[in-house]
Design a protein around this motif. Structure first.
Motif, short mmCIF file in Angstrom:
data_model
loop_
_atom_site.label_atom_id
_atom_site.label_comp_id
_atom_site.label_asym_id
_atom_site.label_seq_id
_atom_site.Cartn_x
_atom_site.Cartn_y
_atom_site.Cartn_z
N LEU A 1 9.74 -8.54 28.58
CA LEU A 1 9.38 -9.79 27.70
C LEU A 1 8.26 -9.42 27.15
N ASN B 1 9.67 -8.50 23.45
CA ASN B 1 9.83 -9.50 22.65
C ASN B 1 9.05 -10.54 22.10
N LEU B 2 7.80 -10.49 22.99
CA LEU B 2 6.93 -11.40 22.28
C LEU B 2 6.39 -10.62 21.41
N PHE C 1 11.91 -15.28 18.79
CA PHE C 1 11.55 -14.69 20.22
C PHE C 1 12.92 -15.58 21.19
N ILE D 1 16.13 -13.16 23.11
CA ILE D 1 16.87 -13.49 24.01
C ILE D 1 18.80 -13.38 23.48
#
Length: 67
Positions: free
Chosen positions: A4, A7-8, A32, A36
């Motif tokens: 997370l 990815n941010l 984003f 994923i």
């Protein structure tokens, strides 16, 4: 770094790389989602197709407004 957080960070860098402040939220979201897709698919094909589809849509919108 956990997924997370990574990815941010990459989504923020993707938005910043496009250098269009008004479009940062849209680019962030695209980055984003691409992150994923990369994780779920295990490859780069899915995020590349997403990016290409986004570029095609943007080009079609510009062509429509120019014509």
């Amino acid at each position: 770094m956990p997924f997370l957080g990574a990815n941010l960070v990459q989504a923020a860098l993707f938005a910043l790389a496009h250098d269009q402040v008004a479009s940062y939220p849209a680019y962030f979201l695209l980055g984003f989602v691409a992150g994923i897709l990369r994780r779920r698919s295990g490859g780069m094909a899915a995020p590349i197709v997403l990016h290409a589809a986004n570029n095609l849509l943007a080009a079609l919108v510009m062509i429509r407004h120019l014509g």
